[in-house]
Write an enzyme that holds these catalytic residues in place. Structure first.
Site, PDB file in Angstrom:
ATOM      1  N   SER A  74     125.527  62.384  73.435  1.00 56.31           N
ATOM      2  CA  SER A  74     125.549  61.231  72.519  1.00 56.31           C
ATOM      3  C   SER A  74     124.194  60.520  72.475  1.00 56.31           C
ATOM      4  CB  SER A  74     126.682  60.258  72.872  1.00 56.31           C
ATOM      5  OG  SER A  74     126.569  59.815  74.201  1.00 56.31           O
ATOM      6  N   ASP A  89     111.024  63.073  80.768  1.00 58.99           N
ATOM      7  CA  ASP A  89     111.075  61.613  80.858  1.00 58.99           C
ATOM      8  C   ASP A  89     110.494  61.015  79.572  1.00 58.99           C
ATOM      9  OD1 ASP A  89     111.208  59.466  83.504  1.00 58.99           O
ATOM     10  OD2 ASP A  89     110.260  58.772  81.647  1.00 58.99           O
ATOM     11  N   GLN A 127     114.488  51.801  91.277  1.00 59.43           N
ATOM     12  CA  GLN A 127     115.473  52.565  90.497  1.00 59.43           C
ATOM     13  C   GLN A 127     115.944  51.732  89.307  1.00 59.43           C
ATOM     14  OE1 GLN A 127     118.914  54.029  92.682  1.00 59.43           O
ATOM     15  NE2 GLN A 127     119.601  55.276  90.936  1.00 59.43           N
ATOM     16  N   VAL A 159     117.683  53.527  86.476  1.00 55.38           N
ATOM     17  CA  VAL A 159     118.886  54.189  85.949  1.00 55.38           C
ATOM     18  C   VAL A 159     119.726  54.629  87.146  1.00 55.38           C
ATOM     19  CG1 VAL A 159     119.775  56.091  84.569  1.00 55.38           C
ATOM     20  CG2 VAL A 159     117.631  54.965  83.897  1.00 55.38           C
ATOM     21  N   HIS A 207     118.724  60.916  90.243  1.00 58.18           N
ATOM     22  CA  HIS A 207     117.798  61.843  89.575  1.00 58.18           C
ATOM     23  C   HIS A 207     116.543  62.052  90.399  1.00 58.18           C
ATOM     24  CE1 HIS A 207     116.993  57.745  88.152  1.00 58.18           C
ATOM     25  NE2 HIS A 207     115.723  58.076  88.065  1.00 58.18           N
ATOM     26  N   HIS A 245     112.581  62.891  90.043  1.00 55.70           N
ATOM     27  CA  HIS A 245     111.434  62.979  89.143  1.00 55.70           C
ATOM     28  C   HIS A 245     110.634  64.199  89.594  1.00 55.70           C
ATOM     29  CE1 HIS A 245     111.563  58.743  87.520  1.00 55.70           C
ATOM     30  NE2 HIS A 245     112.286  58.573  88.615  1.00 55.70           N
TER      31      HIS A 245
HETATM   32  P1  AMP Z   1     114.066  55.396  87.894  1.00 48.94           P
HETATM   33  O1  AMP Z   1     113.097  54.246  87.913  1.00 48.94           O
HETATM   34  O2  AMP Z   1     113.857  56.327  89.042  1.00 48.94           O
HETATM   35  O3  AMP Z   1     115.496  54.933  87.718  1.00 48.94           O
HETATM   36  O4  AMP Z   1     113.665  56.238  86.608  1.00 48.94           O
HETATM   37  C1  AMP Z   1     114.332  56.211  85.390  1.00 48.94           C
HETATM   38  C2  AMP Z   1     113.504  57.021  84.450  1.00 48.94           C
HETATM   39  O5  AMP Z   1     114.276  57.288  83.298  1.00 48.94           O
HETATM   40  C3  AMP Z   1     112.216  56.309  83.957  1.00 48.94           C
HETATM   41  O6  AMP Z   1     111.082  57.083  84.337  1.00 48.94           O
HETATM   42  C4  AMP Z   1     112.399  56.228  82.456  1.00 48.94           C
HETATM   43  O7  AMP Z   1     111.199  56.420  81.740  1.00 48.94           O
HETATM   44  C5  AMP Z   1     113.407  57.346  82.193  1.00 48.94           C
HETATM   45  N1  AMP Z   1     114.212  57.182  80.995  1.00 48.94           N
HETATM   46  C6  AMP Z   1     114.867  56.075  80.574  1.00 48.94           C
HETATM   47  N2  AMP Z   1     115.534  56.314  79.438  1.00 48.94           N
HETATM   48  C7  AMP Z   1     115.318  57.630  79.139  1.00 48.94           C
HETATM   49  C8  AMP Z   1     115.750  58.485  78.070  1.00 48.94           C
HETATM   50  N3  AMP Z   1     116.554  58.055  77.088  1.00 48.94           N
HETATM   51  N4  AMP Z   1     115.316  59.757  78.067  1.00 48.94           N
HETATM   52  C9  AMP Z   1     114.495  60.219  79.045  1.00 48.94           C
HETATM   53  N5  AMP Z   1     114.067  59.460  80.078  1.00 48.94           N
HETATM   54  C10 AMP Z   1     114.471  58.178  80.117  1.00 48.94           C
END
Ligand code: AMP
Length: 107
Positions: free
Chosen positions: A13, A30, A93, A95, A99, A101
């Site tokens: 989605s 990313d 963090q 999200v 995950h 990186h």
């Molecule tokens: P963290 O700070 O480890 O939670 O990293 C979350 C990562 O998700 C960040 O590097 C963001 O740039 C990436 N991010 C957020 N939204 C999206 C998206 N829609 N598609 C791809 N990456 C995303």
């Protein structure tokens, strides 16, 4: 989890630039890359963060970790790569869907 950004990427989605997918994992670029190649690798099963792992996640996390070299190669990282995991708000963090990186530059 319905309000999780990465779960929405998994269910299609929210779009992403896919690098790798199988029945347990998804890897995608990313949206705000911090290196020439910056890929996020996530389990399809929702887990908030590394802090929420316990023994029942051993097989999944072992599998995910063992797929990283192949995912890195598919992303063009043939010259080594850096891995990073942020655990908790204070550690950056943003999200809350576990995950890795994967960062680096193509050879
Ligand atoms: P963290 O700070 O480890 O939670 O990293 C979350 C990562 O998700 C960040 O590097 C963001 O740039 C990436 N991010 C957020 N939204 C999206 C998206 N829609 N598609 C791809 N990456 C995303």
């Amino acid at each position: 989890m319905s309000d999780c950004l990465f779960c929405h990427i998994i269910d299609g989605s929210i779009p992403c630039e896919k690098v790798y997918e199988d029945d347990q994992l998804l890897a995608f670029k990313d949206i705000h890359p911090k290196a020439p190649v910056h890929v996020l690798v996530i389990p399809k099963q929702h887990i908030d963060s590394l802090a929420d792992l316990d023994n029942k996640h051993q097989a999944l996390m072992g599998y995910l970790t063992c797929r990283l070299p192949e995912i890195a190669r598919q992303a063009g990282l043939n010259n080594g790569f850096k891995t990073q995991i942020h655990t908790g708000k204070a550690a950056g963090q943003e999200v809350f869907h576990l995950h890795y990186h994967l960062l680096g530059a193509p050879a």
